[in-house]
Design a protein around this motif. Structure first.
Motif, PDB file in Angstrom:
ATOM      1  N   ASN A 136      33.208  38.781  44.349  1.00  0.00           N
ATOM      2  CA  ASN A 136      32.666  37.620  43.668  1.00  0.00           C
ATOM      3  C   ASN A 136      31.274  37.367  44.228  1.00  0.00           C
ATOM      4  OD1 ASN A 136      32.172  34.480  43.800  1.00  0.00           O
ATOM      5  ND2 ASN A 136      33.562  34.826  42.083  1.00  0.00           N
ATOM      6  N   HIS A 165      29.679  34.912  45.141  1.00  0.00           N
ATOM      7  CA  HIS A 165      29.549  33.867  46.163  1.00  0.00           C
ATOM      8  C   HIS A 165      30.287  34.217  47.461  1.00  0.00           C
ATOM      9  CE1 HIS A 165      27.730  31.079  43.286  1.00  0.00           C
ATOM     10  NE2 HIS A 165      28.655  31.463  42.427  1.00  0.00           N
ATOM     11  N   ILE A 208      30.059  31.920  50.889  1.00  0.00           N
ATOM     12  CA  ILE A 208      31.186  31.044  51.226  1.00  0.00           C
ATOM     13  C   ILE A 208      31.748  31.389  52.598  1.00  0.00           C
ATOM     14  CG2 ILE A 208      33.578  30.490  50.624  1.00  0.00           C
ATOM     15  CD1 ILE A 208      32.732  30.637  47.678  1.00  0.00           C
ATOM     16  N   SER A 233      38.889  35.721  52.916  1.00  0.00           N
ATOM     17  CA  SER A 233      39.186  35.135  51.615  1.00  0.00           C
ATOM     18  C   SER A 233      40.480  35.715  51.075  1.00  0.00           C
ATOM     19  CB  SER A 233      38.053  35.426  50.626  1.00  0.00           C
ATOM     20  OG  SER A 233      38.160  36.745  50.133  1.00  0.00           O
ATOM     21  N   LEU A 248      34.872  26.943  42.161  1.00  0.00           N
ATOM     22  CA  LEU A 248      34.328  26.865  43.514  1.00  0.00           C
ATOM     23  C   LEU A 248      34.125  25.424  43.987  1.00  0.00           C
ATOM     24  CD1 LEU A 248      31.585  29.622  43.137  1.00  0.00           C
ATOM     25  CD2 LEU A 248      33.845  29.885  44.168  1.00  0.00           C
ATOM     26  N   ILE A 279      36.884  24.062  47.767  1.00  0.00           N
ATOM     27  CA  ILE A 279      37.207  25.185  48.642  1.00  0.00           C
ATOM     28  C   ILE A 279      38.285  24.740  49.622  1.00  0.00           C
ATOM     29  CG2 ILE A 279      36.336  26.760  50.404  1.00  0.00           C
ATOM     30  CD1 ILE A 279      33.617  26.616  49.056  1.00  0.00           C
ATOM     31  N   LEU A 322      40.515  31.347  48.149  1.00  0.00           N
ATOM     32  CA  LEU A 322      39.884  31.678  46.872  1.00  0.00           C
ATOM     33  C   LEU A 322      39.872  33.200  46.736  1.00  0.00           C
ATOM     34  CD1 LEU A 322      36.711  29.375  46.770  1.00  0.00           C
ATOM     35  CD2 LEU A 322      38.720  29.190  45.295  1.00  0.00           C
ATOM     36  N   LEU A 343      38.098  35.900  46.276  1.00  0.00           N
ATOM     37  CA  LEU A 343      36.695  36.321  46.222  1.00  0.00           C
ATOM     38  C   LEU A 343      36.533  37.840  46.254  1.00  0.00           C
ATOM     39  CD1 LEU A 343      35.268  33.693  48.743  1.00  0.00           C
ATOM     40  CD2 LEU A 343      35.278  33.568  46.231  1.00  0.00           C
TER      41      LEU A 343
END
Length: 314
Positions: free
Chosen positions: A95, A97, A101, A116, A133, A136, A204, A206
């Motif tokens: 991902n 981000h 993150i 993650s 997002l 979190i 998340l 990710l």
């Protein structure tokens, strides 16, 4: 601004490599050192790596003789100059981000490892890349014993895998992946967690893990798979010397893997000598570890245990 060294081992992934590299290049966190290790790939991967290096000055390419995934990761670690390390398999994607993150969480919490969640992505199937997002949710673990216990509970899934994490680089000052092994992650995760004071998990997905039939993990069961048994055995020995509080858990984990791989070796018709050696090792635990539930089934109802394991794992 702290720098992340992203290490990407490359071997026979010309179909997937561009997607992987694009997902790293497009990260919202820009201070990256992208180390692409061409592990003697016989296809077009070396050329693809060089083409990307010409487009983006953050990309460094290492061309080396084929030595396997551990060797490629180690080559990347040896030249990394970042404050943090991240490993990405060259058929997977991130991902956009993910780096931002994880590094923000790691710095904010003063943690040694940030991880993650992930999701499985199936080849030739479109998946929804959108992730919410705004909220979190993270799990922050501050006690060393609680961090190490992640090896034995299911609080955080797939803890043993190299990818999906951001590490302080100094964790690898004296640790490298074992050359020539598969399940290489299993061989060192206990050493990394032993040196980890604080751990943060971001719930998340990710990291996008590609499921494909031709990957290492997708191959049929062979003798190489028994590296996992060796890794768990090495973990027991490490814990005996360093974290004796967890010894019973480590032994039970080893026994469970030993029994599973004993049956898997039978189903795959491996060499009788290998099967016999595994059985002898299991039999040695039967009377000493009477509280292990899997051992009890193995002793009194082996046929039932085999059915259960076959349904679950075959």
């Amino acid at each position: 601004m702290k720098k992340i060294s992203v290490i990407i081992p490359v071997y026979k992934v010309e179909k997937y490599l561009s997607n992987c590299l694009n997902s790293v290049i497009k990260q919202t966190y820009k201070n990256l050192e992208i180390i692409v290790v061409d592990d003697g790939s016989p296809d077009q991967c070396p050329q693809i790596c060089d083409e990307y290096a010409e487009r983006d000055s953050r990309i460094k390419v290492i061309h080396k003789k084929n030595g396997g995934l551990s060797s490629a990761r180690n080559a990347g670690i040896d030249v990394a100059t970042g404050d943090y390390l991240m490993f990405v398999d060259s058929d997977d994607t991130l991902n956009e981000h993910m780096c931002e993150i994880l590094i923000n969480q790691l710095i904010e919490k003063d943690a040694d490892i940030a991880m993650s969640s992930f999701r499985n992505v199936y080849e030739n199937k479109v998946f929804n890349k959108d992730i919410n997002l705004k909220k979190i949710k993270s799990i922050f673990i501050t006690q060393k014993d609680d961090v190490f216990d992640l090896l034995f509970n299911k609080r955080i899934p797939m803890i043993m895998l190299a990818w999906g994490k951001l590490y302080k680089k100094e964790l690898f000052d004296n640790i490298r992946y074992p050359d020539g092994k598969i399940h290489e992650d299993e061989f060192i995760i206990h050493e990394l967690l032993n040196d980890c004071n604080k751990f943060v998990f971001v719930n998340l997905p990710l990291y996008n893990y590609l499921i494909r039939n031709t990957s290492i993990t997708g191959e049929c069961f062979t003798e190489r798979r028994l590296d996992c048994v060796e890794a768990k055995q090495n973990r027991v020995e490490f814990i005996k010397k360093n974290r004796n509080l967890f010894l019973d858990k480590a032994i039970n984990q080893y026994i469970n893997v030993l029994i599973l791989y004993y049956f898997k070796s039978k189903w795959a018709n491996l060499n009788e000598g290998i099967i016999s050696k595994l059985k002898k090792e299991i039999d040695g635990f039967v009377e000493k570890n009477k509280n292990n539930k899997v051992l009890k089934l193995y002793k009194y109802f082996p046929w039932l245990l085999e059915i259960i394991l076959k349904v679950k794992y075959k």
